[in-house]
Write a protein that holds these residues in place. Structure first.
Motif, PDB file in Angstrom:
ATOM      1  N   MET B   1      42.853  29.107   2.611  1.00 30.70           N
ATOM      2  CA  MET B   1      43.539  30.395   2.718  1.00 30.70           C
ATOM      3  C   MET B   1      42.533  31.487   2.993  1.00 30.70           C
ATOM      4  O   MET B   1      41.475  31.531   2.408  1.00 30.70           O
ATOM      5  CB  MET B   1      44.291  30.707   1.419  1.00 30.70           C
ATOM      6  N   ALA B   2      42.855  32.316   3.869  1.00 26.07           N
ATOM      7  CA  ALA B   2      42.035  33.494   4.135  1.00 26.07           C
ATOM      8  C   ALA B   2      42.962  34.685   4.307  1.00 26.07           C
ATOM      9  O   ALA B   2      43.071  35.526   3.424  1.00 26.07           O
ATOM     10  CB  ALA B   2      41.178  33.276   5.363  1.00 26.07           C
ATOM     11  N   LEU B   3      43.665  34.728   5.439  1.00 27.53           N
ATOM     12  CA  LEU B   3      44.665  35.779   5.594  1.00 27.53           C
ATOM     13  C   LEU B   3      45.889  35.393   4.776  1.00 27.53           C
ATOM     14  O   LEU B   3      46.472  34.324   4.960  1.00 27.53           O
ATOM     15  CB  LEU B   3      45.037  35.938   7.069  1.00 27.53           C
ATOM     16  N   ILE B   4      46.266  36.272   3.853  1.00 30.36           N
ATOM     17  CA  ILE B   4      47.334  35.948   2.912  1.00 30.36           C
ATOM     18  C   ILE B   4      48.639  36.629   3.272  1.00 30.36           C
ATOM     19  O   ILE B   4      49.717  36.057   3.142  1.00 30.36           O
ATOM     20  CB  ILE B   4      46.916  36.378   1.491  1.00 30.36           C
ATOM     21  N   PHE B   5      48.549  37.842   3.733  1.00 35.41           N
ATOM     22  CA  PHE B   5      49.758  38.631   3.968  1.00 35.41           C
ATOM     23  C   PHE B   5      49.527  39.533   5.173  1.00 35.41           C
ATOM     24  O   PHE B   5      48.420  40.047   5.379  1.00 35.41           O
ATOM     25  CB  PHE B   5      50.066  39.485   2.733  1.00 35.41           C
ATOM     26  N   MET B   6      50.585  39.716   5.940  1.00 35.81           N
ATOM     27  CA  MET B   6      50.487  40.615   7.090  1.00 35.81           C
ATOM     28  C   MET B   6      51.875  41.172   7.396  1.00 35.81           C
ATOM     29  O   MET B   6      52.849  40.418   7.467  1.00 35.81           O
ATOM     30  CB  MET B   6      49.936  39.877   8.302  1.00 35.81           C
ATOM     31  N   ASP B   7      51.970  42.470   7.508  1.00 33.19           N
ATOM     32  CA  ASP B   7      53.215  43.096   7.953  1.00 33.19           C
ATOM     33  C   ASP B   7      52.864  44.219   8.912  1.00 33.19           C
ATOM     34  O   ASP B   7      52.262  45.212   8.526  1.00 33.19           O
ATOM     35  CB  ASP B   7      54.011  43.643   6.777  1.00 33.19           C
ATOM     36  N   GLY B   8      53.251  44.043  10.138  1.00 31.30           N
ATOM     37  CA  GLY B   8      53.024  45.077  11.139  1.00 31.30           C
ATOM     38  C   GLY B   8      54.010  46.219  11.034  1.00 31.30           C
ATOM     39  O   GLY B   8      53.892  47.201  11.768  1.00 31.30           O
ATOM     40  N   CYS B   9      54.987  46.087  10.146  1.00 28.54           N
ATOM     41  CA  CYS B   9      55.965  47.146   9.858  1.00 28.54           C
ATOM     42  C   CYS B   9      56.847  47.469  11.056  1.00 28.54           C
ATOM     43  O   CYS B   9      57.515  48.507  11.080  1.00 28.54           O
ATOM     44  CB  CYS B   9      55.281  48.416   9.354  1.00 28.54           C
ATOM     45  N   ASP B  10      56.876  46.598  12.054  1.00 29.73           N
ATOM     46  CA  ASP B  10      57.669  46.872  13.260  1.00 29.73           C
ATOM     47  C   ASP B  10      59.056  46.247  13.207  1.00 29.73           C
ATOM     48  O   ASP B  10      59.891  46.529  14.063  1.00 29.73           O
ATOM     49  CB  ASP B  10      56.940  46.331  14.494  1.00 29.73           C
ATOM     50  N   GLN B  11      59.287  45.358  12.249  1.00 31.94           N
ATOM     51  CA  GLN B  11      60.534  44.613  12.239  1.00 31.94           C
ATOM     52  C   GLN B  11      61.574  45.235  11.318  1.00 31.94           C
ATOM     53  O   GLN B  11      62.632  44.684  11.107  1.00 31.94           O
ATOM     54  CB  GLN B  11      60.261  43.155  11.837  1.00 31.94           C
ATOM     55  N   HIS B  12      61.244  46.393  10.761  1.00 31.93           N
ATOM     56  CA  HIS B  12      62.157  47.022   9.812  1.00 31.93           C
ATOM     57  C   HIS B  12      62.907  48.173  10.484  1.00 31.93           C
ATOM     58  O   HIS B  12      62.307  48.975  11.198  1.00 31.93           O
ATOM     59  CB  HIS B  12      61.394  47.566   8.614  1.00 31.93           C
ATOM     60  N   SER B  13      64.200  48.241  10.212  1.00 28.13           N
ATOM     61  CA  SER B  13      64.959  49.354  10.762  1.00 28.13           C
ATOM     62  C   SER B  13      65.418  50.316   9.678  1.00 28.13           C
ATOM     63  O   SER B  13      65.867  51.418   9.981  1.00 28.13           O
ATOM     64  CB  SER B  13      66.174  48.840  11.549  1.00 28.13           C
TER      65      SER B  13
END
Lengths: 254, 356
Positions: B1-13
């Protein structure tokens, strides 16, 4: 005999056929401890999952002979109301999402004499002493032994599906059989086997539904180029004369 | 494990979408198109803490380090609000809190870096500009005596502290499992004044990729399905275009979908091309909102095809029937085992397979 695996009928109703009771692969058996009158076909090692006879005083005799006219012969007197041939431990295992909807019992047997009927229940509970509310018995042919079907794919023998489903996998679940005693005197039937088939429905597994899907790509990006001041430097030469001498000087304009 | 979490915040309306993706999210989050590069961001308009909380696992124990980085944008000086980053141990208490105060012009306020029981020790007073997106990276070592914190803002280190107690809780709950990204202060009336976050990532020092600190500025691009891929076996909710059933923005929109009950069925979709040329592609995360249509749980795999190899996640289970849930899988390298490139990203297919 090996239990058949569950399969689905063409009508789409899953069934499990229990076949003979689990008794080490051979059937039918009876347990000598319940008073077999003949030891001819009692296995060398008495199986634990066997025919058992619950009668104590009223049965006349019980024997096995591996073929026509039947393996187990039960002769009951009209005064006997407590004796049953019980075939137990079918070893059913319902899938977790199944709902029991019916039980069907096939008995191959015949009677000795005419006008002999039978009482047949599915039974469960301690020592299989709990008889189903419904008796699905009927007349038994007096001719050659034949397979007769009792119950069916929508018949729960007067019991709740939950009670039966819980009991199915226990060693005490089975079929209780006896010739009826409506006639005066002894009544005799000869039994080859009793198979049990259960019918159940399975809650259909739902679809895997994908509502949305996308990819996120993590990239490196260059930092912003931030301009906080902006100016011009101009380097030029200008000739000046001091004390008769001519010099070049530098002027910087910002 | 290295990258654990990612949210580009583009999928939320809307805030409902945000709440579906994050472990903890209070009402009032809004989505704006004010992010860096005019992408979407998540803006907070409440004064509570833990507005956005992401959980990660396995939990961090004493001596473990966890990194997070994000773009943040402050409101104006008169808003009186702060940005908060909080670390939560297994009992929910903060292992450390960092805040930057909206009253302070151009510098982080004194109360930033208020590691529990310790004075503020700024290495450098960072420059902070209102209404401007800035890249913040924080390294947090979890320990009751040997904790450490490093903070970078726009590439400049502003905090470097060691020998800290970064587990506030005295009850001995010595594991760390969540980070909150929050705001506090007066509720602004203008969305533009709200504290905003974008492109939030969490990683650690394990594995072979994305295990260093700081990373430097990162950008998360969201690529949605744009056409049918190589294999289409699911049944679309309507029509014949499967990719169009799953390409919408907004997690709460479940009106269109593709579905299958057949084990082994696969649906693959091509995706949009990157809208820019990245310096380096560090990872690809495939996300899907999946549900089972009955109470019987089903299992599936998320898939990514780099043009050479089709990769698959481990088996994932749907929640109980009728509940949509986001599932994610990260490929730090492409399924063939090489670094992702702009070309492989633009040519990839993403999809799903029914397992059970």
């Amino acid at each position: 005999m090996t239990l058949k695996q569950p399969y689905v009928t063409p009508q789409g109703r899953p069934i499990v056929e229990g076949g003979y009771p689990q008794a080490g692969g051979e059937a039918p058996f009876f347990d000598a401890q319940y008073g077999a009158s003949s030891a001819d076909n009692v296995p060398a090692t008495s199986p634990t999952n066997t025919w058992s006879f619950t009668g104590t005083t009223a049965y006349k005799h019980l024997w096995a002979d591996n073929g026509s006219p039947g393996v187990a012969t039960l002769t009951l007197n009209s005064s006997d109301t407590n004796s049953w041939l019980r075939v137990l431990n079918y070893g059913f295992s319902l899938p977790g999402t199944a709902t029991l909807v019916g039980i069907e019992v096939d008995v191959k047997w015949n009677s000795i004499g005419t006008n002999v009927s039978a009482n047949i229940h599915v039974s469960y509970g301690a020592s299989a002493a709990t008889l189903s509310a419904t008796d699905n018995g009927g007349a038994i042919s007096a001719s050659a032994d034949s397979v007769v079907t009792y119950g069916g794919e929508a018949d729960l023998w007067g019991e709740t599906a939950g009670n039966l489903a819980t009991a199915l996998g226990t060693t005490d679940f089975g079929v209780s059989i006896r010739p009826s005693t409506t006639e005066v005197g002894d009544q005799t039937c000869q039994v080859d086997f009793a198979t049990v088939r259960i019918y159940y429905t399975i809650t259909a597994a739902g679809n895997v539904r994908v509502d949305q899907q996308y990819a996120e790509v993590l990239t490196e990006t260059d930092s912003d180029v931030r301009v906080t001041q902006h100016y011009v430097e101009l380097l030029r030469s200008e000739a000046v004369t001091v004390d008769g001498l001519r010099y070049q000087r530098v002027i910087v304009v910002t | 494990m290295a990258l654990i979490f990612m949210d580009g915040c583009d999928q939320h309306s809307n805030s409902t979408d945000v709440a579906m993706r994050w472990n903890y999210s209070v009402a009032g989050n809004v989505v704006q198109s004010n992010g860096p590069w005019s992408e979407q961001s998540i803006s907070l308009n409440t004064r509570g803490d833990r507005d956005l909380q992401t959980a990660f696992g396995p939990k961090k124990e004493y001596g473990d380090v966890v990194y997070t980085a994000f773009w943040q944008r402050m409101g104006p000086s008169n808003s009186g609000r702060r940005g908060w980053i909080q670390y939560h141990n297994s009992n929910g208490f903060e292992g450390g809190t960092y805040a930057w105060d909206g009253f302070a012009y151009t510098i982080f306020a004194d109360n930033m870096g208020c590691i529990w029981g310790h004075a503020n020790e700024w290495t450098t007073a960072p420059v902070l500009t209102f209404y401007r997106w800035q890249w913040v990276e924080i390294a947090f070592t979890f320990h009751n005596s040997a904790g450490a914190v490093q903070i970078y803002v726009d590439g400049t280190q502003v905090v470097n502290e060691t020998g800290l107690d970064t587990n506030r809780d005295a009850g001995g709950n010595d594991s760390l499992g969540a980070i909150s990204y929050a705001s506090q202060g007066r509720i602004p009336t203008d969305n533009a004044d709200k504290h905003s976050y974008n492109d939030v990532i969490v990683w650690d020092d394990s594995g072979s990729n994305i295990n260093t600190f700081p990373l430097g500025p990162q950008r998360v691009a969201t690529l949605r399905p744009d056409a049918e891929g190589t294999t289409i076996q699911f049944t679309p909710q309507t029509g014949t275009d499967n990719s169009a059933m799953v390409d919408e923005v907004g997690g709460a929109d479940v009106s269109t979908y593709n579905e299958s009950s057949t084990v082994g069925h696969i649906d693959m979709y091509t995706v949009d091309n990157l809208a820019f040329t990245p310096t380096t592609v560090n990872a690809v995360q495939v996300s899907a909102q999946v549900e089972a249509t009955s109470t019987t749980d089903r299992e599936f795999k998320l898939k990514a095809d780099d043009g050479t190899t089709i990769g698959a996640s481990g088996d994932m289970q749907t929640p109980n029937g009728g509940t949509e849930y986001w599932q994610n899988h990260i490929w730090e390298l492409n399924p063939t085992g090489a670094a992702w490139t702009e070309t492989t990203v633009n040519g990839m297919e993403i999809g799903i397979e029914v397992v059970t």
